[in-house]
Design a protein around this motif. Structure first.
Motif, PDB file in Angstrom:
ATOM      1  N   GLN A 163       0.810  -1.213   0.000  1.00 47.92           N
ATOM      2  CA  GLN A 163       0.000   0.000   0.000  1.00 47.92           C
ATOM      3  C   GLN A 163       0.852   1.276   0.000  1.00 47.92           C
ATOM      4  O   GLN A 163       0.305   2.364   0.137  1.00 47.92           O
ATOM      5  CB  GLN A 163      -0.992   0.023   1.169  1.00 47.92           C
ATOM      6  CG  GLN A 163      -2.113  -1.016   1.056  1.00 47.92           C
ATOM      7  CD  GLN A 163      -3.005  -0.783  -0.162  1.00 47.92           C
ATOM      8  OE1 GLN A 163      -2.808  -1.368  -1.234  1.00 47.92           O
ATOM      9  NE2 GLN A 163      -3.983   0.075  -0.022  1.00 47.92           N
ATOM     10  N   THR A 164       2.166   1.112  -0.145  1.00 51.79           N
ATOM     11  CA  THR A 164       3.055   2.258  -0.303  1.00 51.79           C
ATOM     12  C   THR A 164       3.667   2.227  -1.704  1.00 51.79           C
ATOM     13  O   THR A 164       3.551   3.177  -2.470  1.00 51.79           O
ATOM     14  CB  THR A 164       4.161   2.253   0.757  1.00 51.79           C
ATOM     15  OG1 THR A 164       3.562   2.345   2.062  1.00 51.79           O
ATOM     16  CG2 THR A 164       5.113   3.432   0.567  1.00 51.79           C
ATOM     17  N   GLY A 194       2.350  -2.547  -9.022  1.00 51.23           N
ATOM     18  CA  GLY A 194       2.918  -1.383  -8.356  1.00 51.23           C
ATOM     19  C   GLY A 194       2.082  -0.157  -8.647  1.00 51.23           C
ATOM     20  O   GLY A 194       1.372  -0.089  -9.661  1.00 51.23           O
ATOM     21  N   TYR A 195       2.153   0.821  -7.761  1.00 46.64           N
ATOM     22  CA  TYR A 195       1.456   2.077  -8.022  1.00 46.64           C
ATOM     23  C   TYR A 195       2.082   2.784  -9.215  1.00 46.64           C
ATOM     24  O   TYR A 195       3.282   2.626  -9.485  1.00 46.64           O
ATOM     25  CB  TYR A 195       1.520   2.986  -6.796  1.00 46.64           C
ATOM     26  CG  TYR A 195       0.547   2.606  -5.702  1.00 46.64           C
ATOM     27  CD1 TYR A 195      -0.821   2.792  -5.871  1.00 46.64           C
ATOM     28  CD2 TYR A 195       1.002   2.073  -4.509  1.00 46.64           C
ATOM     29  CE1 TYR A 195      -1.717   2.443  -4.873  1.00 46.64           C
ATOM     30  CE2 TYR A 195       0.118   1.729  -3.500  1.00 46.64           C
ATOM     31  CZ  TYR A 195      -1.242   1.919  -3.687  1.00 46.64           C
ATOM     32  OH  TYR A 195      -2.127   1.571  -2.707  1.00 46.64           O
ATOM     33  N   LEU A 203       7.788  -7.124  -8.939  1.00 44.37           N
ATOM     34  CA  LEU A 203       7.650  -5.709  -9.293  1.00 44.37           C
ATOM     35  C   LEU A 203       8.868  -5.196 -10.065  1.00 44.37           C
ATOM     36  O   LEU A 203       8.819  -4.117 -10.655  1.00 44.37           O
ATOM     37  CB  LEU A 203       7.460  -4.868  -8.028  1.00 44.37           C
ATOM     38  CG  LEU A 203       6.132  -5.025  -7.290  1.00 44.37           C
ATOM     39  CD1 LEU A 203       6.163  -4.253  -5.980  1.00 44.37           C
ATOM     40  CD2 LEU A 203       4.958  -4.550  -8.151  1.00 44.37           C
ATOM     41  N   GLY A 204       9.960  -5.964 -10.030  1.00 45.46           N
ATOM     42  CA  GLY A 204      11.158  -5.577 -10.756  1.00 45.46           C
ATOM     43  C   GLY A 204      11.918  -4.432 -10.116  1.00 45.46           C
ATOM     44  O   GLY A 204      12.613  -3.679 -10.805  1.00 45.46           O
ATOM     45  N   ILE A 205      11.820  -4.325  -8.772  1.00 45.33           N
ATOM     46  CA  ILE A 205      12.429  -3.169  -8.102  1.00 45.33           C
ATOM     47  C   ILE A 205      13.560  -3.549  -7.151  1.00 45.33           C
ATOM     48  O   ILE A 205      14.174  -2.663  -6.544  1.00 45.33           O
ATOM     49  CB  ILE A 205      11.365  -2.365  -7.328  1.00 45.33           C
ATOM     50  CG1 ILE A 205      10.688  -3.238  -6.256  1.00 45.33           C
ATOM     51  CG2 ILE A 205      10.331  -1.784  -8.295  1.00 45.33           C
ATOM     52  CD1 ILE A 205       9.721  -2.484  -5.357  1.00 45.33           C
ATOM     53  N   GLU A 206      13.863  -4.821  -7.021  1.00 44.85           N
ATOM     54  CA  GLU A 206      14.847  -5.264  -6.036  1.00 44.85           C
ATOM     55  C   GLU A 206      16.189  -4.549  -6.206  1.00 44.85           C
ATOM     56  O   GLU A 206      16.849  -4.178  -5.221  1.00 44.85           O
ATOM     57  CB  GLU A 206      15.029  -6.774  -6.129  1.00 44.85           C
ATOM     58  CG  GLU A 206      15.933  -7.358  -5.065  1.00 44.85           C
ATOM     59  CD  GLU A 206      16.115  -8.857  -5.220  1.00 44.85           C
ATOM     60  OE1 GLU A 206      16.601  -9.484  -4.257  1.00 44.85           O
ATOM     61  OE2 GLU A 206      15.771  -9.401  -6.289  1.00 44.85           O
ATOM     62  N   ASN A 233       0.187  11.062  -2.286  1.00 38.13           N
ATOM     63  CA  ASN A 233      -0.528   9.898  -2.808  1.00 38.13           C
ATOM     64  C   ASN A 233      -0.123   9.599  -4.247  1.00 38.13           C
ATOM     65  O   ASN A 233      -0.703   8.739  -4.893  1.00 38.13           O
ATOM     66  CB  ASN A 233      -2.045  10.114  -2.732  1.00 38.13           C
ATOM     67  CG  ASN A 233      -2.813   8.826  -2.928  1.00 38.13           C
ATOM     68  OD1 ASN A 233      -2.502   7.812  -2.319  1.00 38.13           O
ATOM     69  ND2 ASN A 233      -3.813   8.854  -3.798  1.00 38.13           N
ATOM     70  N   ASP A 234       0.878  10.299  -4.743  1.00 37.31           N
ATOM     71  CA  ASP A 234       1.326  10.143  -6.125  1.00 37.31           C
ATOM     72  C   ASP A 234       2.837   9.929  -6.121  1.00 37.31           C
ATOM     73  O   ASP A 234       3.600  10.841  -5.800  1.00 37.31           O
ATOM     74  CB  ASP A 234       0.963  11.397  -6.923  1.00 37.31           C
ATOM     75  CG  ASP A 234       1.292  11.273  -8.402  1.00 37.31           C
ATOM     76  OD1 ASP A 234       2.056  10.357  -8.782  1.00 37.31           O
ATOM     77  OD2 ASP A 234       0.797  12.111  -9.185  1.00 37.31           O
TER      78      ASP A 234
END
Length: 221
Positions: free
Chosen positions: A13-14, A95-96, A131-134, A208-209
């Protein structure tokens, strides 16, 4: 005011849209286990209940026990549905918007980047990898791997030690006031609350963006 050198994130949620990810996975399970044939379980009602139960912090075994009892699903499906969650949920995570661009911008700007997330180690790590962010993170701490969890100050101290960072030069970004924002603020970090609300007494900034986050952190610095 000290210059910001480090940014530490929460995950669910982040950075990860847990709500939408749960909807996608619930729809997958409804189809994969032919739940329409189990007492005519409604797709919409199953998804709604699945999301509701999985937003709460509780053992996944308990979640599925309640789901199966509530919808009178054949009990023999319990182990298969649970195993499906454990091993395949990561395939449905979202992901956001702006997630990768935001992390790339922070990395390019020279910030050290960390993460503290509550959950089971294999489960959280599989989501991060999907998510491909590691690769953007200098340190990732998962509660299930270290035997402590937010809001315990010790897990925040561990993250700071691993990153060789001081609280005064660190920003913590999270969505949960009690677990993320209050303890990090009390330790001397600056805080960004990922939320749609207008104000929180413990948050230095509210965002929030994710696209806006690099400029917010630069302003805090």
């Amino acid at each position: 005011m000290n210059k910001i050198e480090t940014v530490i994130f929460d995950l669910d949620q982040t950075l990860l849209d847990k709500h939408e990810s749960l909807i996608l996975f619930a729809n997958h399970q409804y189809e994969a286990f032919s739940l329409v044939s189990c007492n005519n379980v409604s797709r919409e009602f199953f998804i709604e209940k699945f999301v509701e139960l999985n937003h709460a912090v509780r053992p996944k075994e308990e979640v599925y026990e309640e789901l199966i009892a509530f919808f009178q699903i054949e009990s023999a499906l319990f182990p298969a549905m649970l195993e499906d969650l454990n091993h395949n949920f990561h395939e449905f995570v979202i992901g956001y918007p702006g997630l990768v661009d935001m992390l790339h911008a922070l990395k390019t700007a020279g910030y050290k980047i960390g993460m503290i997330t509550n959950g089971r180690a294999f489960y959280q790590l599989s989501k991060i990898k999907s998510l491909g962010i590691e690769g953007y993170f200098d340190d990732i701490i998962i509660s299930g791997a270290v035997g402590m969890r937010k809001p315990d100050p010790a897990i925040f101290q561990l993250a700071l030690a691993n990153l060789e960072a001081s609280a005064e030069r660190t920003v913590f970004v999270g969505d949960n006031v009690k677990a993320d924002i209050v303890p990090s603020k009390q330790m001397g970090m600056r805080t960004v609350l990922k939320s749609k609300i207008a104000h929180n007494e413990y948050a230095d900034e509210i965002c929030n963006d994710l696209f806006e986050l690099p400029s917010i952190i630069a302003k805090l610095a």
